[in-house]
Structure formats: structure tokens, C-alpha cells
Design a protein around this motif. Structure first.
Motif, PDB file in Angstrom:
ATOM      1  N   GLN A  15       0.836  -1.197   0.000  1.00  0.00           N
ATOM      2  CA  GLN A  15       0.000   0.000   0.000  1.00  0.00           C
ATOM      3  C   GLN A  15       0.872   1.249   0.000  1.00  0.00           C
ATOM      4  OE1 GLN A  15      -2.643  -0.279   3.366  1.00  0.00           O
ATOM      5  NE2 GLN A  15      -4.123  -1.519   2.251  1.00  0.00           N
ATOM      6  N   ALA A  19       0.779   4.093  -2.802  1.00  0.00           N
ATOM      7  CA  ALA A  19       0.469   5.457  -2.377  1.00  0.00           C
ATOM      8  C   ALA A  19       1.526   6.434  -2.866  1.00  0.00           C
ATOM      9  CB  ALA A  19       0.348   5.512  -0.854  1.00  0.00           C
ATOM     10  N   VAL A  24      -0.618   9.905  -2.896  1.00  0.00           N
ATOM     11  CA  VAL A  24      -1.562   9.999  -1.782  1.00  0.00           C
ATOM     12  C   VAL A  24      -0.943   9.303  -0.573  1.00  0.00           C
ATOM     13  CG1 VAL A  24      -3.593  10.063  -3.304  1.00  0.00           C
ATOM     14  CG2 VAL A  24      -2.801   7.865  -2.403  1.00  0.00           C
ATOM     15  N   LYS A  25      -1.621   9.412   0.554  1.00  0.00           N
ATOM     16  CA  LYS A  25      -1.135   8.743   1.765  1.00  0.00           C
ATOM     17  C   LYS A  25      -1.507   7.268   1.736  1.00  0.00           C
ATOM     18  CE  LYS A  25      -1.394  12.875   4.564  1.00  0.00           C
ATOM     19  NZ  LYS A  25      -1.928  13.515   5.765  1.00  0.00           N
ATOM     20  N   GLN A  26      -0.704   6.467   2.425  1.00  0.00           N
ATOM     21  CA  GLN A  26      -0.969   5.029   2.515  1.00  0.00           C
ATOM     22  C   GLN A  26      -2.343   4.777   3.116  1.00  0.00           C
ATOM     23  OE1 GLN A  26      -0.853   3.172   5.737  1.00  0.00           O
ATOM     24  NE2 GLN A  26      -1.574   1.383   4.634  1.00  0.00           N
ATOM     25  N   THR A  28      -4.956   6.458   2.711  1.00  0.00           N
ATOM     26  CA  THR A  28      -5.956   6.662   1.661  1.00  0.00           C
ATOM     27  C   THR A  28      -6.147   5.392   0.849  1.00  0.00           C
ATOM     28  OG1 THR A  28      -5.429   9.008   1.538  1.00  0.00           O
ATOM     29  CG2 THR A  28      -6.546   8.053  -0.372  1.00  0.00           C
ATOM     30  N   SER A  30      -5.520   2.377   1.852  1.00  0.00           N
ATOM     31  CA  SER A  30      -6.168   1.433   2.759  1.00  0.00           C
ATOM     32  C   SER A  30      -7.674   1.653   2.811  1.00  0.00           C
ATOM     33  CB  SER A  30      -5.563   1.562   4.163  1.00  0.00           C
ATOM     34  OG  SER A  30      -6.241   0.722   5.069  1.00  0.00           O
ATOM     35  N   ARG A  31      -8.080   2.905   2.948  1.00  0.00           N
ATOM     36  CA  ARG A  31      -9.519   3.209   3.023  1.00  0.00           C
ATOM     37  C   ARG A  31     -10.228   2.909   1.706  1.00  0.00           C
ATOM     38  NH1 ARG A  31      -7.486   7.614   6.189  1.00  0.00           N
ATOM     39  NH2 ARG A  31      -7.587   8.971   4.369  1.00  0.00           N
ATOM     40  N   ILE A  32      -9.553   3.142   0.591  1.00  0.00           N
ATOM     41  CA  ILE A  32     -10.145   2.821  -0.715  1.00  0.00           C
ATOM     42  C   ILE A  32     -10.326   1.307  -0.835  1.00  0.00           C
ATOM     43  CG2 ILE A  32      -9.762   2.824  -3.210  1.00  0.00           C
ATOM     44  CD1 ILE A  32      -8.316   5.552  -2.799  1.00  0.00           C
ATOM     45  N   ASN A  37     -13.501   4.876   1.508  1.00  0.00           N
ATOM     46  CA  ASN A  37     -13.352   6.075   0.672  1.00  0.00           C
ATOM     47  C   ASN A  37     -13.608   5.729  -0.787  1.00  0.00           C
ATOM     48  OD1 ASN A  37     -12.474   7.488   2.908  1.00  0.00           O
ATOM     49  ND2 ASN A  37     -10.622   8.252   1.936  1.00  0.00           N
ATOM     50  N   PRO A  39     -12.494   7.098  -4.365  1.00  0.00           N
ATOM     51  CA  PRO A  39     -11.557   8.037  -4.967  1.00  0.00           C
ATOM     52  C   PRO A  39     -12.200   8.862  -6.068  1.00  0.00           C
ATOM     53  CG  PRO A  39     -11.220   5.880  -5.891  1.00  0.00           C
ATOM     54  CD  PRO A  39     -12.254   5.725  -4.803  1.00  0.00           C
ATOM     55  N   VAL A  43      -7.860  10.334  -9.167  1.00  0.00           N
ATOM     56  CA  VAL A  43      -7.088   9.419  -8.315  1.00  0.00           C
ATOM     57  C   VAL A  43      -7.234   7.988  -8.827  1.00  0.00           C
ATOM     58  CG1 VAL A  43      -6.883   8.443  -5.984  1.00  0.00           C
ATOM     59  CG2 VAL A  43      -7.112  10.914  -6.284  1.00  0.00           C
TER      60      VAL A  43
END
Length: 92
Positions: A15, A19, A24-26, A28, A30-32, A37, A39, A43
Motif C-alpha cells: 500500500q 500510495a 496519496v497517503k498510505q 488513503t 487502505s480506506r479505498i 473512501n 476516490p 485518483v
């Protein structure tokens, strides 16, 4: 983006690596992957590019179709008419 986890794993990418490539942040990523989340299209394209797959592969066709239909439904009547014209569809 139900296929993200499987595609990322098949590419042997963490991840954090993904990222970094996407900018983007790791967390982010993870949440996707967890479906927390959604995107933006930009993204999603960046993720697809980083994984060397198409956006359709990333989303899966049924999910992509659903998102497109939802976007169409939420569009103004003028935008819907323009989209239908671009697609060659009937506006009736």
C-alpha cells in the motif's frame, strides 16, 4: 474499487509503494481498498496507471457502470442532454 486489493497484491506492491506512486497517503489506499473512501476519477486513473491496468479493471464493470449511471442521474437536465448527444442516444 473492489479489485484494487487483488490487483495490487498480484503486482507485489505494498500500500505504501502504491500510495507513493499515486501521490496519496498510505491510509488513503487502505480506506479505498476497504470501501470506506471513494476516490475521485483522477485518483482512480492515477491508481490504474500505477498498477498498469485500466480503470475498468480496477473498478470492475458492474461497479463502474453503477457509478456512471449515478453520475448521470445526478446531472442537470442540460448536462444529461449533452451527454446523450455525445453518446448518440435518444433524448426522449
Amino acid at each position: 474499487m473492489k479489485n484494487l486489493y487483488q490487483i495490487r497484491k498480484s503486482k507485489r506492491m505494498s500500500q505504501a509503494e502504491l500510495a507513493h506512486k499515486v501521490g496519496v497517503k498510505q491510509a488513503t489506499i487502505s480506506r479505498i481498498e476497504k470501501g470506506v473512501n471513494n476516490p475521485s476519477l483522477a485518483v482512480a486513473r492515477n491508481i490504474a496507471d500505477a498498477l498498469d491496468v485500466s480503470v475498468v479493471e480496477l473498478f470492475g464493470l458492474p461497479e463502474l457502470e453503477q457509478r456512471l449511471l449515478q453520475g448521470f442521474r445526478e446531472a442537470s437536465p442540460e448536462r444529461q442532454a449533452a451527454l446523450l448527444t455525445l453518446l448518440g442516444g435518444d433524448q426522449k
